[in-house]
Every structure is written in structure tokens, then in C-alpha cells.
Design a protein around this motif. Structure first.
Motif, mmCIF file in Angstrom:
data_model
loop_
_atom_site.group_PDB
_atom_site.id
_atom_site.type_symbol
_atom_site.label_atom_id
_atom_site.label_comp_id
_atom_site.label_asym_id
_atom_site.label_seq_id
_atom_site.Cartn_x
_atom_site.Cartn_y
_atom_site.Cartn_z
ATOM 1 N N LYS A 248 0.681 -1.177 -0.120
ATOM 2 C CA LYS A 248 0.201 -0.126 -0.032
ATOM 3 C C LYS A 248 0.863 1.171 -0.010
ATOM 4 N N THR A 249 1.994 1.018 0.482
ATOM 5 C CA THR A 249 2.869 2.229 0.659
ATOM 6 C C THR A 249 4.211 2.220 -0.248
ATOM 7 N N PHE A 250 4.130 1.055 -0.961
ATOM 8 C CA PHE A 250 5.385 0.815 -1.743
ATOM 9 C C PHE A 250 5.215 1.559 -3.039
ATOM 10 N N SER A 251 6.529 2.142 -3.385
ATOM 11 C CA SER A 251 6.648 3.006 -4.638
ATOM 12 C C SER A 251 7.578 2.438 -5.736
ATOM 13 N N MET A 252 7.004 2.063 -6.849
ATOM 14 C CA MET A 252 7.914 1.505 -7.678
ATOM 15 C C MET A 252 9.014 2.410 -8.190
ATOM 16 N N ASP A 253 8.681 3.612 -8.377
ATOM 17 C CA ASP A 253 9.533 4.924 -8.874
ATOM 18 C C ASP A 253 10.777 4.949 -7.891
ATOM 19 N N LYS A 254 10.239 4.682 -6.496
ATOM 20 C CA LYS A 254 11.388 4.726 -5.642
ATOM 21 C C LYS A 254 12.404 3.709 -5.656
ATOM 22 N N ALA A 255 11.717 2.142 -6.004
ATOM 23 C CA ALA A 255 12.385 1.041 -5.953
ATOM 24 C C ALA A 255 13.433 1.228 -7.098
ATOM 25 N N VAL A 256 12.941 1.953 -8.189
ATOM 26 C CA VAL A 256 13.673 1.815 -9.456
ATOM 27 C C VAL A 256 15.096 2.683 -8.855
ATOM 28 N N LEU A 257 15.247 3.615 -8.162
ATOM 29 C CA LEU A 257 16.308 4.052 -7.816
ATOM 30 C C LEU A 257 17.162 3.400 -6.874
ATOM 31 N N ASP A 258 16.559 2.302 -6.007
ATOM 32 C CA ASP A 258 17.312 1.404 -5.285
ATOM 33 C C ASP A 258 18.027 0.442 -6.333
ATOM 34 N N VAL A 259 17.191 0.077 -7.244
ATOM 35 C CA VAL A 259 18.006 -0.853 -8.587
ATOM 36 C C VAL A 259 19.015 -0.228 -8.975
ATOM 37 N N GLU A 260 18.821 1.047 -9.486
ATOM 38 C CA GLU A 260 19.852 1.798 -9.882
ATOM 39 C C GLU A 260 21.336 1.781 -9.317
ATOM 40 N N ALA A 261 20.993 1.854 -7.910
ATOM 41 C CA ALA A 261 22.282 1.735 -7.146
ATOM 42 C C ALA A 261 22.989 0.530 -7.019
ATOM 43 N N ALA A 262 21.966 -0.488 -6.977
ATOM 44 C CA ALA A 262 22.560 -1.996 -7.258
ATOM 45 C C ALA A 262 23.090 -2.245 -8.646
ATOM 46 N N ILE A 263 22.738 -1.568 -9.581
ATOM 47 C CA ILE A 263 23.280 -1.907 -11.041
ATOM 48 C C ILE A 263 24.789 -1.388 -10.968
ATOM 49 N N LYS A 264 24.850 0.032 -10.245
ATOM 50 C CA LYS A 264 26.415 0.452 -10.107
ATOM 51 C C LYS A 264 27.059 -0.284 -9.193
ATOM 52 N N SER A 265 26.722 -0.797 -8.145
ATOM 53 C CA SER A 265 27.557 -1.633 -7.455
ATOM 54 C C SER A 265 28.011 -2.912 -8.080
ATOM 55 N N ALA A 266 27.059 -3.308 -8.778
ATOM 56 C CA ALA A 266 27.331 -4.778 -9.648
ATOM 57 C C ALA A 266 28.207 -4.405 -10.832
ATOM 58 N N SER A 267 28.445 -3.295 -11.327
ATOM 59 C CA SER A 267 29.241 -2.973 -12.583
ATOM 60 C C SER A 267 30.492 -2.918 -11.938
ATOM 61 N N GLU A 268 30.947 -3.174 -10.773
ATOM 62 C CA GLU A 268 32.381 -3.303 -10.497
ATOM 63 C C GLU A 268 32.920 -4.705 -11.253
ATOM 64 N N GLY A 269 31.939 -5.681 -11.394
ATOM 65 C CA GLY A 269 32.231 -6.985 -12.104
ATOM 66 C C GLY A 269 32.234 -6.842 -13.494
ATOM 67 N N GLY A 270 31.961 -5.608 -14.003
ATOM 68 C CA GLY A 270 31.965 -5.771 -15.432
ATOM 69 C C GLY A 270 30.613 -5.377 -16.119
ATOM 70 N N LYS A 271 30.293 -6.117 -17.197
ATOM 71 C CA LYS A 271 28.765 -5.814 -17.729
ATOM 72 C C LYS A 271 27.701 -6.292 -16.982
ATOM 73 N N VAL A 272 26.639 -5.718 -16.890
ATOM 74 C CA VAL A 272 25.611 -6.088 -15.868
ATOM 75 C C VAL A 272 24.379 -6.645 -16.376
ATOM 76 N N GLY A 273 23.864 -7.750 -15.826
ATOM 77 C CA GLY A 273 22.699 -8.228 -16.081
ATOM 78 C C GLY A 273 21.501 -8.219 -14.812
ATOM 79 N N ILE A 274 20.343 -8.328 -15.286
ATOM 80 C CA ILE A 274 19.434 -8.084 -14.058
ATOM 81 C C ILE A 274 18.518 -9.684 -14.092
ATOM 82 N N THR A 275 18.345 -10.001 -12.777
ATOM 83 C CA THR A 275 17.093 -11.024 -13.097
ATOM 84 C C THR A 275 16.416 -10.771 -11.856
ATOM 85 N N GLY A 276 15.220 -11.458 -11.670
ATOM 86 C CA GLY A 276 14.332 -11.717 -10.580
ATOM 87 C C GLY A 276 13.294 -12.513 -10.732
#
Length: 224
Positions: A88-116
């Protein structure tokens, strides 16, 4: 193999995540998006598996903006009422910001893929359509993906669905195929949640083995 740590989104929000590092050569990075049960035992085990395949894997805790540290091993029907309250209070737009931060962190390993998986499958589709920094996406039985059918993935993408999934009728899967012929959409003789080995009533080893092998091959092709 893995460890819990903190990430900071572009709006300054600090949230939890799980990181699994490969022991040998790093092939690339993977962002792993949770089911609605948070960073529980099964999701962490999947992150560890991706690391064993050579990928620096980051699993962000996407419910931290609603309830910090939320995770559950309860797969019973009473849990869905709890999740309903959280959403009820979850925001996908805010979650996308968190995913973006995770992508940047994972990019330490090279090209990044996402799964879920489930909720994470939906987030995978959205991220592949909206976020920079990704090279490929492989989502599983994303509930609600048809609601985002007009989003166009920017990267190579594959999706995995079960033909016995009452929450995602095959009619919706066919609509997705028709709207996005560029996406590799696979259907298995299985129920929703067929890859979660902690849910014996849903888990289908044969279907999950096939789907997981496809994801690995897909990331080998597009990430390294």
C-alpha cells in the motif's frame, strides 16, 4: 560466500543489500531482485549460485523504504495479507532508484545483467526498460508484467513463465509475445514460483533447471 552491506540511492536513501563475490575470475555483474519475501534464505542462495558461476551478484532489499530489514520464510497464505499492507505504501519509482544503485555496485564486476522472480520478475522488466547500465535481463514469472506491456526493454531480454500459473494466464503471456517479438519468452509446464526450492508445493526441478540454464547461457552471451 555472501555478505550483507548497505547501498545509497541517488536520493540519499540508505538501504540493505546482499552481495556474493566469485572466488575466481569475475565474468560480470548480476543484480538479483527478490520475491515478495525479501532477502530471505532462498534469494541469498540464488545470489551465491550466481557468484559460483563467476558473477558479482547484488541483491537489493527493495522493501526497506516500507519496512527496513523485512524478510520472511513464511510462504503461507497469511503472509500475503502482510505483503498487501506493505504494498500500500510501496513506490515502484523509488524502488527503481534502489535498483539503479545496485546496478552501479554490480558494475564493479563488468557488464551487468538483471534477473528476478515474481515481484522481481516485474521489476526486471521495468528496469530493463527504464534504467541505464544494463546489458541483459532475464525475468521469471513476473506478476503484473502485462500491466507494463507498453514499456520497451532497451536491452536483450528473456522471460520465463509457467503454463499452470493462475495469476499470469497464458493469454497474457501471448499478448506479451505479440507486443514484444524481440523478447525471448519461454513457457514451461509448471506453476508460479517453479524455481523456489523452499516451496515444495510450487518447485519444479525440471522446469527450473531448464530456465536457469537458459539464463546462464543468456548472460554468458551478453555479459561474458
Amino acid at each position: 560466500m555472501g555478505e550483507r552491506f548497505k547501498l545509497t540511492a541517488s536520493d540519499g536513501f540508505v538501504f540493505g543489500a546482499y552481495r556474493a563475490r566469485p572466488e575466481g575470475k569475475v565474468r560480470g555483474g548480476v543484480v538479483l531482485i527478490q520475491e515478495v519475501w525479501g532477502l530471505n534464505n532462498w534469494i541469498r542462495s540464488v545470489a551465491d549460485r550466481w557468484a559460483r558461476h563467476g558473477y558479482l551478484t547484488i541483491a537489493p532489499s527493495l522493501f526497506d523504504r516500507v519496512e527496513p530489514g523485512f524478510e520472511s520464510e513464511n510462504y503461507g497464505p497469511d503472509h500475503f495479507a502482510r505483503v498487501g499492507e506493505l504494498m500500500k505504501t510501496f513506490s515502484m519509482d523509488k524502488a527503481v532508484l534502489d535498483v539503479e544503485a545496485a546496478i552501479k555496485s554490480a558494475s564493479e564486476g563488468g557488464k551487468v545483467g538483471i534477473t528476478g522472480y515474481c515481484f522481481g520478475g516485474r521489476v526486471t522488466w521495468i528496469a530493463a526498460s527504464r534504467l541505464p547500465g544494463l546489458a541483459a535481463a532475464s525475468g521469471y514469472y513476473g506478476g503484473g508484467v502485462p500491466n507494463y506491456i507498453d514499456l520497451a526493454p532497451r536491452v536483450p531480454i528473456e522471460m520465463h513463465f509457467g503454463d499452470k500459473d493462475q495469476g499470469i494466464p497464458l493469454e497474457q503471456v501471448e499478448q506479451l509475445k505479440a507486443r514484444h517479438p524481440e523478447a525471448d519468452i519461454h513457457v514451461y509446464h509448471a506453476d508460479h514460483g517453479f524455481c523456489n526450492s523452499d516451496r515444495p508445493e510450487k518447485f519444479d526441478e525440471a522446469a527450473c533447471t531448464r530456465a536457469s540454464a537458459r539464463s546462464l547461457e543468456f548472460f554468458h552471451k551478453h555479459l561474458g
